[in-house]
Design a protein around this motif. Structure first.
Motif, PDB file in Angstrom:
ATOM      1  N   GLU A  91       0.435 -11.729  26.206  1.00 37.80           N
ATOM      2  CA  GLU A  91      -0.290  -9.429  25.785  1.00 37.80           C
ATOM      3  C   GLU A  91       1.438  -9.323  26.497  1.00 37.80           C
ATOM      4  N   ARG A 119      -2.405  -5.472  20.473  1.00 43.19           N
ATOM      5  CA  ARG A 119      -2.449  -5.801  22.220  1.00 43.19           C
ATOM      6  C   ARG A 119      -1.641  -5.950  23.119  1.00 43.19           C
ATOM      7  N   VAL A 120      -0.585  -6.481  22.140  1.00 41.23           N
ATOM      8  CA  VAL A 120       0.956  -7.249  22.758  1.00 41.23           C
ATOM      9  C   VAL A 120       1.778  -5.712  23.333  1.00 41.23           C
TER      10      VAL A 120
END
Length: 300
Positions: A91, A119-120
């Motif tokens: 992530e 979400r990274v």
């Protein structure tokens, strides 16, 4: 170590019954019995005393139970910690870039990347070329957009485009209305240069050779922003790669020929393994954005 056997042993000891343990583990009683039999054969002791009506731990089983439970708990904790590290690594994408290149391409690309990977987290190191080579070598970044030069043998590189060094001239300066300059035209005018310890300064120093001694390098700074500020305030001309000069009504950007000095921008990465999926996607997006700008420039 027979982890499945340990799990079966602990479950049976806690449940007090093969049937209840089998239900808890979603196994058949036969499969559970096979696990315990294999574990007892491996350790060479009997762990349960079994009759048709009762099930009790042997003395060896009683001694082993708390130690086995604690060991399995620690193993589970280690495993879950490793999984968390793996998720965090997946992530997070870390990339390096020269400041001028990053300012040009990253904002638009990262906006699109965020839609694909919300979400990274992206960590960006906007640093000089030497620092970026070191970060790639150390694994701090997964790839870097930088000046290509003497790469380390552990790194792979790909050239993307060449960029001219140009003059940034204050508005109102005697040279400001020229469409093109030679290096000889700059003789006698105060110049600000970025230190020769930087990649920009080194390229200029090496390319100009002895002719550089004829120029009036009145000021030497460590960062591009300071050199540009000297131009805006009208105290000097500076020479920088075209992308490093911000758009401003107070600056005229003029090509310099004879000689034409360029730097090669490319992408570098370690050659000992593939990038993560998000890093590969971000790299492809950057390459596409750069290619589209080069095509537009050529068409223009």
């Amino acid at each position: 170590m027979d982890v499945s056997g340990l799990e079966a042993f602990i479950q049976i000891a806690e449940c007090g019954s093969f049937r209840r343990a089998a239900e808890a583990m979603r196994l058949s009683q036969t499969a559970l019995s096979h696990r315990i039999k294999k574990l007892e054969q491996d350790v060479g002791v009997t762990l349960f005393q079994r009759t048709t009506r009762s099930l009790v731990l042997t003395q060896a089983g009683q001694d082993f139970f708390p130690k086995a439970r604690d060991a399995l708990m620690r193993l589970n904790q280690l495993y879950e910690g490793l999984k968390r590290e793996g998720r965090q690594a997946r992530e997070r994408v870390s990339v390096g870039c020269l400041g001028s290149v990053g300012e040009r391409f990253l904002p638009g690309v990262l906006r699109e990347f965020r839609q694909r990977y919300p979400r990274v987290n992206v960590v960006i190191y906007d640093e000089p070329a030497q620092a970026l080579r070191d970060r790639v070598a150390n694994g701090d970044v997964q790839f870097a957009l930088t000046i290509l030069g003497a790469q380390l043998w552990t790194q792979k590189s790909r050239a993307l485009f060449e960029e001219d060094f140009v003059a940034a001239v204050p508005v109102g300066h005697p040279l400001a209305e020229r469409s093109e300059l030679s290096w000889a035209d700059l003789v006698g005018h105060p110049l600000a240069r970025v230190s020769t310890t930087t990649s920009h300064g080194f390229i200029l120093s090496e390319s100009l050779s002895k002719f550089g001694d004829k120029l009036d390098w009145a000021y030497e700074v460590q960062r591009v922003n300071m050199a540009v500020r000297f131009v805006v305030t009208g105290i000097a001309i500076t020479v920088l790669p075209r992308m490093a000069i911000p758009l401003s009504d107070e600056i005229r950007v003029i090509p310099i020929t004879a000689p034409l000095i360029k730097r090669t921008i490319g992408i570098i990465a370690r050659n000992d393994g593939p990038l993560s999926a998000p890093a590969q996607h971000l790299q492809r997006m950057l390459l596409r954005a750069i290619a589209q700008e080069q095509e537009a420039a050529a068409a223009g």
